[in-house]
Design an enzyme around this catalytic site. Sequence first.
Site, PDB file in Angstrom:
ATOM      1  N   CYS A   2     115.450  49.340  98.343  1.00 52.18           N
ATOM      2  CA  CYS A   2     116.063  50.617  98.014  1.00 52.18           C
ATOM      3  C   CYS A   2     116.049  51.497  99.264  1.00 52.18           C
ATOM      4  O   CYS A   2     115.039  51.612  99.948  1.00 52.18           O
ATOM      5  CB  CYS A   2     115.377  51.360  96.881  1.00 52.18           C
ATOM      6  SG  CYS A   2     115.464  50.505  95.316  1.00 52.18           S
ATOM      7  N   ARG A  31     118.816  47.743 102.838  1.00 55.08           N
ATOM      8  CA  ARG A  31     117.601  47.768 102.024  1.00 55.08           C
ATOM      9  C   ARG A  31     117.856  47.399 100.566  1.00 55.08           C
ATOM     10  O   ARG A  31     116.923  47.249  99.782  1.00 55.08           O
ATOM     11  CB  ARG A  31     116.959  49.151 102.095  1.00 55.08           C
ATOM     12  CG  ARG A  31     116.574  49.565 103.494  1.00 55.08           C
ATOM     13  CD  ARG A  31     115.943  50.918 103.484  1.00 55.08           C
ATOM     14  NE  ARG A  31     114.626  50.875 102.920  1.00 55.08           N
ATOM     15  CZ  ARG A  31     113.497  50.795 103.604  1.00 55.08           C
ATOM     16  NH1 ARG A  31     113.546  50.770 104.909  1.00 55.08           N
ATOM     17  NH2 ARG A  31     112.338  50.753 103.012  1.00 55.08           N
ATOM     18  N   TRP A  81     117.970  48.170  95.168  1.00 55.89           N
ATOM     19  CA  TRP A  81     117.642  46.760  94.940  1.00 55.89           C
ATOM     20  C   TRP A  81     116.955  46.742  93.580  1.00 55.89           C
ATOM     21  O   TRP A  81     115.871  47.282  93.401  1.00 55.89           O
ATOM     22  CB  TRP A  81     116.714  46.247  96.042  1.00 55.89           C
ATOM     23  CG  TRP A  81     116.482  44.771  95.982  1.00 55.89           C
ATOM     24  CD1 TRP A  81     117.300  43.789  96.463  1.00 55.89           C
ATOM     25  CD2 TRP A  81     115.357  44.108  95.410  1.00 55.89           C
ATOM     26  NE1 TRP A  81     116.734  42.558  96.222  1.00 55.89           N
ATOM     27  CE2 TRP A  81     115.545  42.720  95.576  1.00 55.89           C
ATOM     28  CE3 TRP A  81     114.199  44.536  94.763  1.00 55.89           C
ATOM     29  CZ2 TRP A  81     114.641  41.767  95.135  1.00 55.89           C
ATOM     30  CZ3 TRP A  81     113.289  43.588  94.313  1.00 55.89           C
ATOM     31  CH2 TRP A  81     113.519  42.220  94.503  1.00 55.89           C
ATOM     32  N   ASN A 107     112.300  54.757  94.924  1.00 57.33           N
ATOM     33  CA  ASN A 107     112.099  53.416  95.453  1.00 57.33           C
ATOM     34  C   ASN A 107     110.706  52.969  95.016  1.00 57.33           C
ATOM     35  O   ASN A 107     109.754  53.728  95.163  1.00 57.33           O
ATOM     36  CB  ASN A 107     112.189  53.450  96.984  1.00 57.33           C
ATOM     37  CG  ASN A 107     111.830  52.124  97.617  1.00 57.33           C
ATOM     38  OD1 ASN A 107     111.906  51.070  96.972  1.00 57.33           O
ATOM     39  ND2 ASN A 107     111.431  52.149  98.874  1.00 57.33           N
ATOM     40  N   GLY A 108     110.585  51.772  94.470  1.00 54.25           N
ATOM     41  CA  GLY A 108     109.276  51.267  94.064  1.00 54.25           C
ATOM     42  C   GLY A 108     109.279  50.871  92.594  1.00 54.25           C
ATOM     43  O   GLY A 108     110.345  50.701  91.991  1.00 54.25           O
ATOM     44  N   GLU A 490     111.955  27.893 110.141  1.00 53.92           N
ATOM     45  CA  GLU A 490     112.771  29.105 110.284  1.00 53.92           C
ATOM     46  C   GLU A 490     114.269  28.751 110.221  1.00 53.92           C
ATOM     47  O   GLU A 490     115.060  29.473 109.601  1.00 53.92           O
ATOM     48  CB  GLU A 490     112.414  29.803 111.607  1.00 53.92           C
ATOM     49  CG  GLU A 490     113.309  30.957 112.014  1.00 53.92           C
ATOM     50  CD  GLU A 490     113.311  32.147 111.052  1.00 53.92           C
ATOM     51  OE1 GLU A 490     112.561  32.142 110.070  1.00 53.92           O
ATOM     52  OE2 GLU A 490     114.097  33.076 111.295  1.00 53.92           O
ATOM     53  N   LYS A 494     116.876  30.289 107.450  1.00 52.20           N
ATOM     54  CA  LYS A 494     118.131  30.972 107.787  1.00 52.20           C
ATOM     55  C   LYS A 494     119.286  30.367 106.983  1.00 52.20           C
ATOM     56  O   LYS A 494     120.138  31.080 106.471  1.00 52.20           O
ATOM     57  CB  LYS A 494     118.444  30.863 109.294  1.00 52.20           C
ATOM     58  CG  LYS A 494     117.563  31.647 110.203  1.00 52.20           C
ATOM     59  CD  LYS A 494     117.808  33.141 110.213  1.00 52.20           C
ATOM     60  CE  LYS A 494     116.963  33.888 109.237  1.00 52.20           C
ATOM     61  NZ  LYS A 494     115.659  34.301 109.603  1.00 52.20           N
ATOM     62  N   GLU A 497     119.034  31.332 103.154  1.00 51.86           N
ATOM     63  CA  GLU A 497     119.326  32.715 102.768  1.00 51.86           C
ATOM     64  C   GLU A 497     120.740  33.135 103.116  1.00 51.86           C
ATOM     65  O   GLU A 497     121.318  33.981 102.427  1.00 51.86           O
ATOM     66  CB  GLU A 497     118.299  33.691 103.346  1.00 51.86           C
ATOM     67  CG  GLU A 497     118.248  33.756 104.840  1.00 51.86           C
ATOM     68  CD  GLU A 497     117.138  34.673 105.356  1.00 51.86           C
ATOM     69  OE1 GLU A 497     116.701  35.569 104.623  1.00 51.86           O
ATOM     70  OE2 GLU A 497     116.717  34.495 106.496  1.00 51.86           O
ATOM     71  N   HIS A 513     105.589  10.241 105.284  1.00 50.81           N
ATOM     72  CA  HIS A 513     104.632  10.378 104.172  1.00 50.81           C
ATOM     73  C   HIS A 513     105.332  10.814 102.886  1.00 50.81           C
ATOM     74  O   HIS A 513     104.670  11.237 101.939  1.00 50.81           O
ATOM     75  CB  HIS A 513     103.516  11.351 104.547  1.00 50.81           C
ATOM     76  CG  HIS A 513     102.726  10.910 105.733  1.00 50.81           C
ATOM     77  ND1 HIS A 513     101.834   9.864 105.679  1.00 50.81           N
ATOM     78  CD2 HIS A 513     102.742  11.327 107.022  1.00 50.81           C
ATOM     79  CE1 HIS A 513     101.315   9.670 106.879  1.00 50.81           C
ATOM     80  NE2 HIS A 513     101.855  10.540 107.716  1.00 50.81           N
ATOM     81  N   LYS A 616     116.342  43.891 102.779  1.00 51.44           N
ATOM     82  CA  LYS A 616     115.431  43.964 103.911  1.00 51.44           C
ATOM     83  C   LYS A 616     114.283  44.869 103.489  1.00 51.44           C
ATOM     84  O   LYS A 616     114.461  45.769 102.689  1.00 51.44           O
ATOM     85  CB  LYS A 616     116.166  44.591 105.092  1.00 51.44           C
ATOM     86  CG  LYS A 616     115.504  44.321 106.397  1.00 51.44           C
ATOM     87  CD  LYS A 616     116.514  44.024 107.454  1.00 51.44           C
ATOM     88  CE  LYS A 616     115.839  43.610 108.727  1.00 51.44           C
ATOM     89  NZ  LYS A 616     115.872  42.164 108.899  1.00 51.44           N
TER      90      LYS A 616
END
Length: 621
Positions: A2, A31, A81, A107-108, A490, A494, A497, A513, A616
Amino acid sequence: MCGIVGYAGPSEASGRPLDVALDGLRRLEYRGYDSAGVALVTPGQGGVASAKKSGKLANLVEEIAAHPLPDATASIGHTRWATHGGPSDANAHPHLADDGRLAVIHNGIVENFATLRAELAADGATFLSETDTEVTAQLLAREYRAAGDLTAAMAATARRLTGTFTLLAVHADAPGTVVGARHDSPLVVGIGEGENFLGSDVAAFVAHTSEALELAQDQVVTITATSVDVTDFDGTPAEGKRFTVTWDAAAAEKGGFGSFMDKEIHDQPQAVADTLLGRSDAQGRLVLDEVRIEESVLRAVDKIIVVACGTAAYAGHVAKYAIEHWCRVPVEVELAHEFRYRDPIVDERTLVVAISQSGETMDTLMAVRHAREQGAKVLSIVNTHGSSIPRESDAVLYTHAGPEIAVASTKAFLSQITAAYLLGLYLAQLRGNKFPDEVGVLLDELRDMPRKVRTVIERGEYVRATARSMAESDKVLFLGRHVGYPVAMEGALKLKELAYIHAEGFAAGELKHGPIALIDSGQPVFVVVPSPHGRDQLHSKVVSNIQEIRARGARTLVIAEDGDDEVRAYADEIFWVPRAPSLMQPLLAVVPLQIFAMALAGAKGLDVDQPRNLAKSVTVE
Ligand code: F6R
């Protein structure tokens, strides 16, 4: 998570409060992008006007163009978000109360919202949404009716809430005022001339001012055009901490690139160079003034634990190899959300290193708190000034990557590795594991990396073309060994996402294995090949791994060092990177993987800056 923006301007109503709110939301959209909304204080026009729309900010802008809002003296804006309640118009912020005269954004997560909702409903309140935010709006309205003062009402509201929150509110009775409160969720103040700002981070207002004020936990802030007043939740006056934002608004623009991600990939040489800058003395010796932990404590450290999430954790994994090698001290890397709940063995001799681009990741913040409670010293490696993690750490080493806007992290990764390497070299120097001249040689190698990273970026077209030809892939594997292993993870992250492709990173030696069963004809497998000049015959072992998967039909896409002729025979595609010492290779090898994921997502027509379901700065646990 948010994005929040607030603005208080001159008493003469104008279009600026709306412009500032929309511009701030545009800069904060990374965000969260489930919905967006604004509320304006419009003296003489009914008090408070608002607009909100589900989906991206563009929908809100369209809505306002169709139904223009009146001139105003103050504004609040929100990009969401979703947590409580799906991403609908009704659940979008702001939420109104007090007959539409009070507007609140949040936000939260308010954890006691169900109890409060029942209490308010019994009191006669009605609710239009499923959100916890509307509950806080109704609670604030009730406190305002009792106190007759928005700041006091905000403090009283904050005292009733559990969970995490940043709240901003405007009321028709206070035309040039915005009141905010924060508890475990970010809020910074921008100090302008004849106007003041609030934002989840400085990106919200950096186009208007670079003077900022950091708030501590559990504070209420009231801004007007000419004043900024801070109190604790009990009303005691408090002080914020002034700082100057070191990057300008242009740094948070695309700068001619098609996406923020593309721009940020191209920023990487500079991000590494800036992170190294100013960290050595006239003789070229490493100086880290920011490490404000007594030298005797650092000498006595017998274990380092890196806590971080996602990409930042992979940067920590890379750093583990270097720090253990240079300092001969054990380094554990722990996902921050696992660390706190597994009763970790931490004491005064443990150094916890928290790595975070945003400085706000709740999981990492909680790990920092837990570590300090256990007596450990915490050093954080953070990119964002004014954020929570540095404030709660014993020391902070800032990365100087500039604003990272694309949701998928790129330049933060490189600058985090660079900063962690600086820390490793500093400890090695301090603890006597390396002589200053040895540190100097390694520093010189690091200083040479921006040039080499630039070379990899310049070779990007071949990677992009390969990615475009692979847009139909549905599963891609990544292999690496030693520092190449976190790079492989990584690279897989990438691709997941950005391109929504199932991707997995493995330690190359682990393949036999189990995971080798995944390989069948045509399966794309990226392999990060170590330097043929490195130690421990790692190169030949990885070449053997390539042969094993090729024998089973894999299509091999190999990241290899210039001049590595041996690997050529086993690669279907080769992405060359300049020669570098083994420990420096991650700074190069990850770049083609970033470019590949971005280009493949682009070929699928996906939004590379704002992938689905993500945001983010993950400020909820
Ligand atoms: C992946 C990504 C995330 C972040 C993670 C930690 O591209 O961006 O995995 O790395 O959420 O975020 P920070 O570094 O802000 O703590």
